[in-house]
Scaffold this motif. Sequence first.
Motif, PDB file in Angstrom:
ATOM      1  N   TYR A 114      52.125  31.826  19.642  1.00  0.00           N
ATOM      2  CA  TYR A 114      51.913  30.556  20.334  1.00  0.00           C
ATOM      3  C   TYR A 114      51.764  30.769  21.842  1.00  0.00           C
ATOM      4  O   TYR A 114      50.847  30.265  22.454  1.00  0.00           O
ATOM      5  CB  TYR A 114      53.078  29.598  20.054  1.00  0.00           C
ATOM      6  N   PHE A 115      52.666  31.528  22.428  1.00  0.00           N
ATOM      7  CA  PHE A 115      52.714  31.696  23.879  1.00  0.00           C
ATOM      8  C   PHE A 115      51.696  32.702  24.385  1.00  0.00           C
ATOM      9  O   PHE A 115      51.467  33.736  23.773  1.00  0.00           O
ATOM     10  CB  PHE A 115      54.090  32.215  24.312  1.00  0.00           C
ATOM     11  N   SER A 116      51.147  32.411  25.553  1.00  0.00           N
ATOM     12  CA  SER A 116      50.351  33.401  26.283  1.00  0.00           C
ATOM     13  C   SER A 116      51.326  34.259  27.087  1.00  0.00           C
ATOM     14  O   SER A 116      52.494  33.901  27.239  1.00  0.00           O
ATOM     15  CB  SER A 116      49.369  32.704  27.230  1.00  0.00           C
ATOM     16  N   ASP A 117      50.848  35.356  27.637  1.00  0.00           N
ATOM     17  CA  ASP A 117      51.714  36.230  28.441  1.00  0.00           C
ATOM     18  C   ASP A 117      52.272  35.491  29.664  1.00  0.00           C
ATOM     19  O   ASP A 117      53.444  35.644  30.005  1.00  0.00           O
ATOM     20  CB  ASP A 117      50.950  37.475  28.904  1.00  0.00           C
ATOM     21  N   SER A 118      51.438  34.689  30.309  1.00  0.00           N
ATOM     22  CA  SER A 118      51.917  33.966  31.491  1.00  0.00           C
ATOM     23  C   SER A 118      52.946  32.905  31.105  1.00  0.00           C
ATOM     24  O   SER A 118      53.901  32.664  31.839  1.00  0.00           O
ATOM     25  CB  SER A 118      50.758  33.347  32.261  1.00  0.00           C
ATOM     26  N   GLU A 119      52.768  32.275  29.948  1.00  0.00           N
ATOM     27  CA  GLU A 119      53.751  31.290  29.492  1.00  0.00           C
ATOM     28  C   GLU A 119      55.084  31.944  29.159  1.00  0.00           C
ATOM     29  O   GLU A 119      56.146  31.370  29.430  1.00  0.00           O
ATOM     30  CB  GLU A 119      53.225  30.522  28.278  1.00  0.00           C
ATOM     31  N   ILE A 120      55.034  33.135  28.614  1.00  0.00           N
ATOM     32  CA  ILE A 120      56.269  33.882  28.320  1.00  0.00           C
ATOM     33  C   ILE A 120      57.038  34.098  29.620  1.00  0.00           C
ATOM     34  O   ILE A 120      58.249  33.869  29.684  1.00  0.00           O
ATOM     35  CB  ILE A 120      55.959  35.243  27.653  1.00  0.00           C
ATOM     36  N   GLU A 123      58.095  30.749  17.359  1.00  0.00           N
ATOM     37  CA  GLU A 123      58.019  30.426  15.930  1.00  0.00           C
ATOM     38  C   GLU A 123      57.969  28.916  15.712  1.00  0.00           C
ATOM     39  O   GLU A 123      57.132  28.414  14.958  1.00  0.00           O
ATOM     40  CB  GLU A 123      59.234  31.021  15.223  1.00  0.00           C
ATOM     41  N   GLU A 124      58.851  28.185  16.365  1.00  0.00           N
ATOM     42  CA  GLU A 124      58.901  26.732  16.178  1.00  0.00           C
ATOM     43  C   GLU A 124      57.624  26.065  16.671  1.00  0.00           C
ATOM     44  O   GLU A 124      57.077  25.185  16.011  1.00  0.00           O
ATOM     45  CB  GLU A 124      60.117  26.135  16.891  1.00  0.00           C
ATOM     46  N   LEU A 125      57.141  26.474  17.829  1.00  0.00           N
ATOM     47  CA  LEU A 125      55.966  25.832  18.398  1.00  0.00           C
ATOM     48  C   LEU A 125      54.674  26.230  17.702  1.00  0.00           C
ATOM     49  O   LEU A 125      53.685  25.497  17.738  1.00  0.00           O
ATOM     50  CB  LEU A 125      55.891  26.121  19.897  1.00  0.00           C
ATOM     51  N   TYR A 126      54.680  27.354  17.031  1.00  0.00           N
ATOM     52  CA  TYR A 126      53.501  27.809  16.294  1.00  0.00           C
ATOM     53  C   TYR A 126      53.169  26.854  15.146  1.00  0.00           C
ATOM     54  O   TYR A 126      52.006  26.670  14.801  1.00  0.00           O
ATOM     55  CB  TYR A 126      53.744  29.229  15.772  1.00  0.00           C
ATOM     56  N   PHE A 127      54.192  26.211  14.578  1.00  0.00           N
ATOM     57  CA  PHE A 127      53.989  25.396  13.384  1.00  0.00           C
ATOM     58  C   PHE A 127      53.955  23.891  13.629  1.00  0.00           C
ATOM     59  O   PHE A 127      53.753  23.133  12.700  1.00  0.00           O
ATOM     60  CB  PHE A 127      55.073  25.711  12.341  1.00  0.00           C
ATOM     61  N   VAL A 128      54.147  23.437  14.860  1.00  0.00           N
ATOM     62  CA  VAL A 128      54.111  21.999  15.108  1.00  0.00           C
ATOM     63  C   VAL A 128      52.662  21.529  15.229  1.00  0.00           C
ATOM     64  O   VAL A 128      51.736  22.337  15.300  1.00  0.00           O
ATOM     65  CB  VAL A 128      54.920  21.608  16.368  1.00  0.00           C
ATOM     66  N   SER A 129      52.476  20.224  15.286  1.00  0.00           N
ATOM     67  CA  SER A 129      51.123  19.655  15.355  1.00  0.00           C
ATOM     68  C   SER A 129      50.419  20.098  16.640  1.00  0.00           C
ATOM     69  O   SER A 129      51.054  20.460  17.635  1.00  0.00           O
ATOM     70  CB  SER A 129      51.200  18.133  15.300  1.00  0.00           C
ATOM     71  N   ASP A 130      49.110  20.014  16.605  1.00  0.00           N
ATOM     72  CA  ASP A 130      48.304  20.394  17.769  1.00  0.00           C
ATOM     73  C   ASP A 130      48.664  19.571  19.003  1.00  0.00           C
ATOM     74  O   ASP A 130      48.670  20.089  20.117  1.00  0.00           O
ATOM     75  CB  ASP A 130      46.808  20.238  17.476  1.00  0.00           C
ATOM     76  N   GLU A 131      48.983  18.297  18.800  1.00  0.00           N
ATOM     77  CA  GLU A 131      49.333  17.425  19.921  1.00  0.00           C
ATOM     78  C   GLU A 131      50.607  17.908  20.612  1.00  0.00           C
ATOM     79  O   GLU A 131      50.684  17.958  21.843  1.00  0.00           O
ATOM     80  CB  GLU A 131      49.516  15.976  19.466  1.00  0.00           C
ATOM     81  N   ILE A 132      51.605  18.266  19.827  1.00  0.00           N
ATOM     82  CA  ILE A 132      52.866  18.757  20.393  1.00  0.00           C
ATOM     83  C   ILE A 132      52.644  20.106  21.065  1.00  0.00           C
ATOM     84  O   ILE A 132      53.169  20.368  22.145  1.00  0.00           O
ATOM     85  CB  ILE A 132      53.969  18.830  19.314  1.00  0.00           C
ATOM     86  N   GLN A 133      51.853  20.959  20.444  1.00  0.00           N
ATOM     87  CA  GLN A 133      51.544  22.252  21.057  1.00  0.00           C
ATOM     88  C   GLN A 133      50.881  22.056  22.423  1.00  0.00           C
ATOM     89  O   GLN A 133      51.264  22.708  23.397  1.00  0.00           O
ATOM     90  CB  GLN A 133      50.623  23.076  20.154  1.00  0.00           C
ATOM     91  N   GLU A 134      49.909  21.165  22.495  1.00  0.00           N
ATOM     92  CA  GLU A 134      49.222  20.926  23.758  1.00  0.00           C
ATOM     93  C   GLU A 134      50.160  20.334  24.811  1.00  0.00           C
ATOM     94  O   GLU A 134      50.085  20.695  25.978  1.00  0.00           O
ATOM     95  CB  GLU A 134      48.007  20.021  23.552  1.00  0.00           C
ATOM     96  N   ASP A 135      51.043  19.428  24.384  1.00  0.00           N
ATOM     97  CA  ASP A 135      52.015  18.859  25.321  1.00  0.00           C
ATOM     98  C   ASP A 135      52.910  19.947  25.903  1.00  0.00           C
ATOM     99  O   ASP A 135      53.197  19.957  27.098  1.00  0.00           O
ATOM    100  CB  ASP A 135      52.877  17.794  24.637  1.00  0.00           C
ATOM    101  N   PHE A 136      53.339  20.878  25.050  1.00  0.00           N
ATOM    102  CA  PHE A 136      54.214  21.942  25.535  1.00  0.00           C
ATOM    103  C   PHE A 136      53.457  22.893  26.446  1.00  0.00           C
ATOM    104  O   PHE A 136      53.975  23.312  27.490  1.00  0.00           O
ATOM    105  CB  PHE A 136      54.877  22.685  24.372  1.00  0.00           C
ATOM    106  N   HIS A 137      52.213  23.234  26.081  1.00  0.00           N
ATOM    107  CA  HIS A 137      51.393  24.075  26.969  1.00  0.00           C
ATOM    108  C   HIS A 137      51.248  23.404  28.335  1.00  0.00           C
ATOM    109  O   HIS A 137      51.353  24.057  29.378  1.00  0.00           O
ATOM    110  CB  HIS A 137      50.003  24.320  26.376  1.00  0.00           C
ATOM    111  N   SER A 138      51.008  22.084  28.327  1.00  0.00           N
ATOM    112  CA  SER A 138      50.852  21.352  29.583  1.00  0.00           C
ATOM    113  C   SER A 138      52.137  21.361  30.397  1.00  0.00           C
ATOM    114  O   SER A 138      52.107  21.538  31.617  1.00  0.00           O
ATOM    115  CB  SER A 138      50.430  19.903  29.301  1.00  0.00           C
TER     116      SER A 138
END
Length: 166
Positions: free
Chosen positions: A18-24, A56-71
Amino acid sequence: MALLLFCAGIKSKIKYFYFSDSEIKTVTSFAEVVLPINEPDMPNLEEANVMRRLDEELYFVSDEIQEDFHSAVMVLTYLPFLYGKFRLFSQLEKEERIRLLQIWSDTDSDIVRAVVGNLKLLVCLVYYGHKSTWDSISYPGPFASPPEKWSEARLHYQNLLKGNGD
């Protein structure tokens, strides 16, 4: 010496889905200042498996939640620039990150407070949900100590880590 360098190279190649290197870097530097990892008897981020469980948790959530967390992570990454700090959040000294988080917790901006509060909530949930923290916080664990049962999603994630996934 060569073995040490080899092992360091392997560690730097840890795979996240789920995470990019910069997000890590950003989330790790955030977790370092909001969690009590330097307190006696408290596990560090690796012992509590924080980044792996978040991934692991963020890999399986909906696309909307993933995008919110990336933001949210992106906002946290660049927010110091709006406060006169010309470095990314992950590049700031620990004391400066703590100072900024204190300022942000009192800001009038709902967005900034939401970003910091929601990231903190998720990081704390993963950290304190790990068995390694339970003794330190005097939590005896679930009633009757049932064996841990992994969901299909968690089993699938473990297979992906081993290279056996789709």
